[in-house]
Design an enzyme around this catalytic site. Structure first.
Site, PDB file in Angstrom:
ATOM      1  N   ASP A  26      49.463  69.447  33.003  1.00 53.10           N
ATOM      2  CA  ASP A  26      49.506  68.767  34.300  1.00 53.10           C
ATOM      3  C   ASP A  26      50.799  69.072  35.055  1.00 53.10           C
ATOM      4  O   ASP A  26      51.749  69.631  34.494  1.00 53.10           O
ATOM      5  CB  ASP A  26      49.320  67.247  34.103  1.00 53.10           C
ATOM      6  N   ASN A  70      49.107  53.618  28.556  1.00 49.38           N
ATOM      7  CA  ASN A  70      47.865  53.044  29.090  1.00 49.38           C
ATOM      8  C   ASN A  70      46.623  53.785  28.584  1.00 49.38           C
ATOM      9  O   ASN A  70      45.517  53.553  29.069  1.00 49.38           O
ATOM     10  CB  ASN A  70      47.885  53.049  30.628  1.00 49.38           C
ATOM     11  N   HIS A 110      46.182  57.119  28.718  1.00 52.98           N
ATOM     12  CA  HIS A 110      45.844  58.377  29.406  1.00 52.98           C
ATOM     13  C   HIS A 110      46.108  59.577  28.508  1.00 52.98           C
ATOM     14  O   HIS A 110      46.886  59.527  27.556  1.00 52.98           O
ATOM     15  CB  HIS A 110      46.540  58.500  30.772  1.00 52.98           C
ATOM     16  N   GLU A 116      43.738  59.274  33.961  1.00 56.82           N
ATOM     17  CA  GLU A 116      44.121  57.874  33.915  1.00 56.82           C
ATOM     18  C   GLU A 116      42.906  56.993  33.601  1.00 56.82           C
ATOM     19  O   GLU A 116      41.768  57.342  33.951  1.00 56.82           O
ATOM     20  CB  GLU A 116      44.713  57.447  35.265  1.00 56.82           C
TER      21      GLU A 116
HETATM   22  C1  F6R Z   1      52.524  64.980  30.198  1.00 61.18           C
HETATM   23  C2  F6R Z   1      51.226  64.365  29.849  1.00 61.18           C
HETATM   24  C3  F6R Z   1      51.182  62.915  29.531  1.00 61.18           C
HETATM   25  C4  F6R Z   1      52.168  62.519  28.410  1.00 61.18           C
HETATM   26  C5  F6R Z   1      52.105  61.017  28.150  1.00 61.18           C
HETATM   27  C6  F6R Z   1      53.118  60.584  27.107  1.00 61.18           C
HETATM   28  O1  F6R Z   1      52.372  66.366  30.395  1.00 61.18           O
HETATM   29  O2  F6R Z   1      50.224  65.032  29.854  1.00 61.18           O
HETATM   30  O3  F6R Z   1      49.879  62.551  29.145  1.00 61.18           O
HETATM   31  O4  F6R Z   1      51.838  63.228  27.245  1.00 61.18           O
HETATM   32  O5  F6R Z   1      52.336  60.308  29.337  1.00 61.18           O
HETATM   33  O6  F6R Z   1      54.409  60.755  27.618  1.00 61.18           O
HETATM   34  P1  F6R Z   1      55.697  60.516  26.722  1.00 61.18           P
HETATM   35  O7  F6R Z   1      55.692  61.544  25.667  1.00 61.18           O
HETATM   36  O8  F6R Z   1      56.863  60.665  27.662  1.00 61.18           O
HETATM   37  O9  F6R Z   1      55.565  59.130  26.171  1.00 61.18           O
END
Ligand code: F6R
Length: 241
Positions: A63, A132, A134, A139
């Site tokens: 992303d 959450n 995702h 989301e």
């Molecule tokens: C980022 C992504 C998100 C993160 C997720 C966890 O490229 O795809 O899904 O993997 O938000 O983020 P952290 O590791 O910062 O807790």
């Protein structure tokens, strides 16, 4: 499904480092899907010094924030350059990335899906877990999208990403481009890494809950070759312990 339950974040990092290193050694032309975030920082540090040959590896990140070009310090592209890409012998042309600053977001998403298809699909996709539920930036909500798409980010997601925007969550773009559930679920192998108590509720929903758009990561239960690497804090909300 394989579950590696380890003591702490460092042990999870070591486990995923071994999985990725073995995959690159076994398949030097591996097509690797990658996340950003706090979770994989130690992984990327370890991979930099693992003595791997990245010259034939191709990568696709999950992303990118809308509006941000690759030079913007808050972009995921800048994160990847800083933490991994500029430290290894990956060919620049082998780095697949969504352009957040593309004038036509839908066309950029279609270009990305075509690039992934042209690479033969993703062999190994690493994913993190949002607090959450995702996955990528798919989301939770009423519905999920199959293909790469532009998505409005939840406030909690913008807050979780504020660190690279001088702590100001409102400076985090309100939307992003993300691989959709088809790209996630059609990767030949998925490795999900989640650590810490802040992920515990999402981990319980992901592993033990129903398949629901309210927890996009729950759909990993349907993947034929998924490995979960979790630490004790991350599994602390599971009823089974
Ligand atoms: C980022 C992504 C998100 C993160 C997720 C966890 O490229 O795809 O899904 O993997 O938000 O983020 P952290 O590791 O910062 O807790």
């Amino acid at each position: 499904m394989t579950l590696h339950l380890v003591d702490d974040h460092d042990a999870a990092t070591a486990c995923v480092t071994t999985l990725v290193s073995s995959a690159i050694r076994a398949t030097p032309s591996l097509v690797l899907g990658l996340p950003t975030g706090r979770t994989p920082m130690g992984l990327y540090r370890a991979l930099r010094t693992a003595g791997l040959d990245w010259s034939r590896v191709r990568t696709f990140n999950l992303d990118e924030f809308s509006t941000l070009g690759p030079e913007h310090p808050g972009s995921f592209r800048a994160f990847m350059d800083e933490h991994l890409f500029r430290h290894v012998n990956l060919a620049p042309a082998s780095i697949g990335f969504l352009r957040g600053d593309a004038a036509d977001g839908a066309a950029e998403c279609a270009r990305y899906d075509a690039a992934i298809a042209a690479a033969g699909g993703i062999d190994l996709l690493l994913v993190g877990l949002g607090g959450n539920g995702h996955i990528g930036f798919n989301e939770p909500g009423e519905s999920l999208r199959a293909d790469t798409h532009v998505v409005a980010l939840h406030e909690s997601t913008r807050r979780a990403n504020a660190e690279r925007f001088a702590g100001d969550w409102q400076a985090v773009p309100a939307s992003a481009l993300t691989m959709g559930m088809r790209q996630v679920l059609s990767a030949r192998r998925v490795v999900m890494m989640a650590t810490g108590a802040s992920k515990a509720e999402a981990v319980a929903a992901m592993l033990d809950g129903p398949l629901t758009t309210r927890c996009p990561a729950s759909w990993l239960q349907t993947h034929p070759d998924v490995t979960f690497v979790l630490d004790r804090a991350a599994v602390s909300a599971r009823r089974a312990g």
